[in-house]
Design a protein around this motif. Structure first.
Motif, PDB file in Angstrom:
ATOM      1  N   GLU A  50       0.709  -1.097   0.045  1.00  0.00           N
ATOM      2  CA  GLU A  50      -0.074  -0.085  -0.042  1.00  0.00           C
ATOM      3  C   GLU A  50       0.911   1.162   0.063  1.00  0.00           C
ATOM      4  OE1 GLU A  50      -3.788   0.426   1.562  1.00  0.00           O
ATOM      5  OE2 GLU A  50      -3.789  -1.229  -0.039  1.00  0.00           O
ATOM      6  N   LEU A  69      -2.765  -9.326   5.359  1.00  0.00           N
ATOM      7  CA  LEU A  69      -3.564  -8.526   6.045  1.00  0.00           C
ATOM      8  C   LEU A  69      -4.177  -7.414   5.410  1.00  0.00           C
ATOM      9  CD1 LEU A  69      -4.057  -8.100   9.202  1.00  0.00           C
ATOM     10  CD2 LEU A  69      -2.417  -6.401   9.415  1.00  0.00           C
ATOM     11  N   THR A  70      -5.498  -7.592   5.287  1.00  0.00           N
ATOM     12  CA  THR A  70      -6.215  -6.668   4.652  1.00  0.00           C
ATOM     13  C   THR A  70      -7.695  -6.103   5.266  1.00  0.00           C
ATOM     14  OG1 THR A  70      -7.454  -8.370   3.258  1.00  0.00           O
ATOM     15  CG2 THR A  70      -5.451  -7.666   2.374  1.00  0.00           C
ATOM     16  N   LYS A 121     -10.017  -3.405   7.043  1.00  0.00           N
ATOM     17  CA  LYS A 121     -10.193  -2.141   7.788  1.00  0.00           C
ATOM     18  C   LYS A 121      -8.834  -2.047   8.672  1.00  0.00           C
ATOM     19  CE  LYS A 121     -13.554  -0.423   5.547  1.00  0.00           C
ATOM     20  NZ  LYS A 121     -14.719  -0.613   5.676  1.00  0.00           N
ATOM     21  N   ARG A 177      -2.317  -0.467   8.600  1.00  0.00           N
ATOM     22  CA  ARG A 177      -1.239  -0.965   7.756  1.00  0.00           C
ATOM     23  C   ARG A 177      -1.674  -2.408   7.221  1.00  0.00           C
ATOM     24  NH1 ARG A 177       2.357  -0.419  11.293  1.00  0.00           N
ATOM     25  NH2 ARG A 177       1.384   2.029  11.371  1.00  0.00           N
ATOM     26  N   THR A 178      -2.110  -2.405   5.891  1.00  0.00           N
ATOM     27  CA  THR A 178      -2.304  -3.637   5.109  1.00  0.00           C
ATOM     28  C   THR A 178      -1.019  -4.319   4.670  1.00  0.00           C
ATOM     29  OG1 THR A 178      -2.603  -2.499   3.115  1.00  0.00           O
ATOM     30  CG2 THR A 178      -4.757  -2.815   4.619  1.00  0.00           C
ATOM     31  N   GLY A 238      -0.317  -4.447  12.435  1.00  0.00           N
ATOM     32  CA  GLY A 238      -1.330  -3.580  11.506  1.00  0.00           C
ATOM     33  C   GLY A 238      -1.653  -2.037  12.027  1.00  0.00           C
ATOM     34  N   VAL A 286      -8.741 -10.953   6.978  1.00  0.00           N
ATOM     35  CA  VAL A 286      -9.608  -9.728   6.528  1.00  0.00           C
ATOM     36  C   VAL A 286     -10.095  -9.137   8.016  1.00  0.00           C
ATOM     37  CG1 VAL A 286     -11.359  -8.640   4.946  1.00  0.00           C
ATOM     38  CG2 VAL A 286      -9.927 -10.645   4.338  1.00  0.00           C
TER      39      VAL A 286
END
Ligand SMILES: Cc1cc2nc3c(=O)[nH]c(=O)nc-3n(C[C@H](O)[C@H](O)[C@H](O)COP(=O)(O)O)c2cc1C
Ligand code: SF4
Ligand code: SF4
Ligand code: SF4
Ligand code: FES
Lengths: 596, 126
Positions: A52, A355-356, A358, A361-362, A381, A430
């Motif tokens: 990202e 890690l995605t 909300k 840090r994704t 995250g 998620v």
């Protein structure tokens, strides 16, 4: 040639699509212009895990981290940092810069809690240069097993390490190899499962892109252990960069004599070929995968016989996931005890997660087994964005489950996740915040699986569709109290009778949300309300008379003329006519429209 | 391309190649800085830098990082090379040329004996 400084430009899929190629080119040109091209090297790496923030650039020896790079920034960085030794703070990743000090990448909270075994070389080496891999120790484990260990010893070592399959099931790898080793029939095969079909997952892709030799070496060691001379990598055709890096890696390994014939002069032969996936999720299931490699329809078949007995071309075959295989050289080099010391009692080593959702840090992370979900989401995250509350984390891909707040401190391993109604899966995480409707989430994952069901067996083909219909009913406000029992009954039947893992795990999303978020189902069914305000059909829009200034904007924008009133007087919405499009809610300049 | 026949062959490639990637992992050892502002470059800092890199490579020295720095306000003493060792005072060498720089690498960085007469301190004393 020794370079005093290395500019590492991320060449992973994420950064490449955000433009890292042109950043790398800009560095090459600018360095040449400044006469620095003999002192400073530009290197394309695999994914750093912070896609990202890409394009990501890390400069050594300082190890400082430039995020969201643009070619326009390059001249200043070359002039200030590479020529004069002053990193350009304004382009560095903000978190690493304080008044007194610039932190290197590995000291950020994102990296510090990680333990990188599988991703050890991702972002560190140029994956298209076998010598860089060798510099980090690649192929030493292969040399060691070929020259000093018997196949039995290798299998014993892997067994002792406690390594379990990273492709989802968590089956003990050493045991799987042992089955295949005991088969008399030849030839035997090693298949690497690189079909990674979970939506949003990119763990295996990043390993192949960032450190392809780790996968090849793991396969060759597996081949030696079971007595196979052929390896097949079954990789998604949608992963062009991974395929390219694998192809280069195979070619270079052959040139160096590290694949091919008579490896390390021991008489052991091993070659690897690449096969492209048929593009269906179910093709990641091992028996479907084998069918697909043999040019048949990618449908699962009943087991037994297990692939270890009758696999590719009816010959003994082991199928291992990319991440599983990438662990193998590290285990051989550092010893099974080292590996068995990391993790929990029954799950050893680390796990890579994507890690995605909300979360601030994704990215791609690797943590020891036994790390808690709270550490992953809140420390690594960085927590939930916009001051929202955490609601649940979905783990294990479409076949996994949702875990709520009260279980965030569970140490994650294969078994703890199963007991929470989720599973390790391949490592998708998620994160969902308070604005998420859990019934809708269950519907989303089930929908994916209904689409991907191959249709071979009735429980999955018909049963999952029935479940989806019920969820549709519930989310559109037509749910009845009995629907919950129906869902549970269908779920149990499908779990018990479906032929393959896809069907057997398909009900998990529904079951886990029923287990932890039953009240949301009840609200949808009994009060016809969606507490998170997501399910359109269950929302109602109303105008708060006190707040309405009578500007008429909402009425002018309503597509069905459901709003009426007189200018300067409060307006009202005709609930019968309203189609719940939400336009008035967005348009009102005075926040007079509320949804509930 | 060098076919690997034995573990020793692999080890040899590893040694050579690891010098290329050392810069990325070894950051504990000695640090050498070369003043590379306009004044330094005009005084011939670049050949000094290249000589240091070359000498380090030739002698297979590991874990030494070489960085450029800006002007440290001593323009008349350029080219300036500074050597930082963990837990020791830094040593500032002045008026370097490629040959002197090579000797600093050998005597100071490798053998651990700073060459006193080329340092800033000795210039101050004079
Ligand atoms: C529907 C379905 C999809 C799967 N997709 C994958 C996949 O993409 N990658 C993978 O490694 N394993 C996948 N698996 C698991 C494989 O069947 C198999 O267990 C795994 O590749 C074995 O390797 P491991 O023991 O190293 O984990 C899938 C299983 C099912 C039921
Ligand atoms: S469970 Fe689903 S995907 Fe698996 S074989 Fe049956 S129909 Fe096909
Ligand atoms: S836009 Fe808002 S303020 Fe204007 S009439 Fe509609 S509800 Fe009232
Ligand atoms: S939600 Fe849409 S249809 Fe309903 S009143 Fe507002 S603008 Fe009109
Ligand atoms: S692709 Fe660059 S950080 Fe992931």
């Amino acid at each position: 040639m020794l370079y005093r400084s290395h500019v590492m430009v991320c060449g992973g899929t994420g950064c490449t699509s955000s433009g890292s190629d042109s950043v790398a080119d800009a560095f090459v040109n600018e360095l040449k212009k400044n006469g620095l091209d003999q002192e400073v090297a530009v290197i394309r790496t695999g994914c750093f895990g912070l896609c990202e923030l890409g394009p990501v650039v890390v400069v050594y020896p300082e190890g400082v981290f430039y995020s969201k790079m643009k070619p326009e920034y390059v001249p200043e960085i070359v002039e200030e940092h590479l020529l004069k030794g002053r990193p350009v703070k304004k382009y560095l990743f903000g978190e690493t810069v304080t008044e007194e000090k610039i932190k290197p990448l590995e000291e950020t909270t994102f990296y510090r809690k990680q333990e990188r075994i599988v991703l050890r070389n991702c972002g560190i080496i140029d994956p298209e240069d076998i010598e860089e891999a060798i510099a980090m120790g690649a192929y030493e484990a292969l040399g060691k097993v070929l020259t000093t260990m018997t196949p039995e010893q290798v299998i014993h070592e892997i067994k002792k390490s406690g390594l379990r399959g990273r492709g989802g099931g968590g089956f003990p790898t050493g045991q799987k190899w042992d089955f295949a080793y005991r088969q008399k029939e030849t030839p035997k095969y090693v298949v690497c499962n690189a079909d990674e079909g979970d939506p949003g997952a990119f763990m295996d892709r990043s390993v192949m892109e960032g450190d392809p030799h780790a996968v090849l070496e793991g396969m060759a060691i597996a081949g030696y252990a079971i007595g196979a001379e052929h390896g097949v990598i079954y990789v998604r055709a949608e992963y062009p960069l991974a395929v390219k890096r694998l192809q280069i890696a195979i070619k270079q390994a052959k040139e160096y004599g590290l694949l091919g014939e008579n490896i390390f002069g021991t008489g052991f032969n091993f070659d690897v070929e690449i096969r492209f996936g048929a593009g269906a999720f179910v093709c990641g299931e091992e028996t479907a995968l084998l069918n697909s490699v043999m040019g048949r329809r990618g449908e699962p078949r009943p087991r037994p016989p297990y692939p270890a007995v009758k696999g590719l071309w009816e010959k003994p075959t082991i199928i291992n996931n990319v991440e599983t295989l990438a662990n193998v050289p590290a285990i051989i080099n550092n010893g099974s005890e080292w590996f068995a010391n990391i993790g929990t009692e029954k799950s050893k080593g680390t796990k890579v997660f994507a890690l995605t959702g909300k979360v601030n840090r994704t990215g791609l992370i690797e943590v020891p087994m036994g790390t808690t979900l709270r550490e992953i989401i809140f420390d690594i995250g960085g927590g939930i964005p916009d001051g929202k509350k955490f609601k649940a984390v979905q783990i294990g891909g479409p076949s996994g489950g949702c875990i709520p707040e009260q279980h965030l401190d569970t140490k994650i391993d294969y078994d703890s996740l199963i007991s929470l109604g989720a599973m390790m899966g391949s490592g998708g995480l998620v994160v969902m915040d308070e604005d998420t409707c859990m019934v809708n989430v269950a519907k989303f994952f089930l929908e994916f699986l209904v689409d991907e069901s191959c249709g071979k067996c009735a429980p999955c083909r018909i049963g999952t569709k029935r479940m989806l219909e019920i969820l549709d009913k519930i989310t559109s406000g037509k749910g009845e109290p009995e629907d919950i029992d129906r869902l549970e009954e269908l779920a149990t039947t499908i779990k018990d009778t479906a032929l393959c893992g896809l069907g057997q795990t398909a009900p998990n999303a529904v079951l886990s949300t029923l287990r932890y978020f039953r009240d949301e189902y009840d609200a949808h069914i009994n009060q016809k309300k969606c507490p998170a305000g997501v399910c359109q059909a269950l929302l109602s829009y109303t105008i708060v008379a006190d707040k309405c200034r009578g500007c008429g904007l909402c009425a002018r924008n309503c597509p069905v003329n459901a709003i009426s009133g007189q200018l300067k007087q409060p307006y009202t919405i005709d609930q019968e006519a309203c189609i719940k499009c939400g336009t008035c809610f967005e348009k009102c300049p005075f926040d007079a429209v509320v949804k509930a | 391309m060098r076919p690997v026949k034995t573990l020793e062959d692999l080890q040899k490639i590893r040694e050579e190649a690891s010098r290329k990637v050392n810069v990325r992992s070894d950051r504990t050892g000695i640090r050498i800085t070369v003043g590379m502002a306009t004044c330094g470059i005009a005084a011939g800092a670049r050949p000094v830098m290249m000589a240091i890199l070359d000498e380090l490579e030739k002698r297979n020295v590991k874990g030494v990082t070489v960085v450029e720095t800006g002007c440290i306000g001593l323009c008349k003493y350029e080219p300036i090379v500074e050597v930082y060792e963990p837990d020791q005072d830094k040593v500032t060498y002045i008026k370097m040329d490629p040959e002197k720089a090579r000797q600093v690498v050998v005597e100071h960085v490798i053998n651990g004996h700073p060459i006193k007469e080329w340092t800033l301190e000795s210039a101050d004393i004079q």
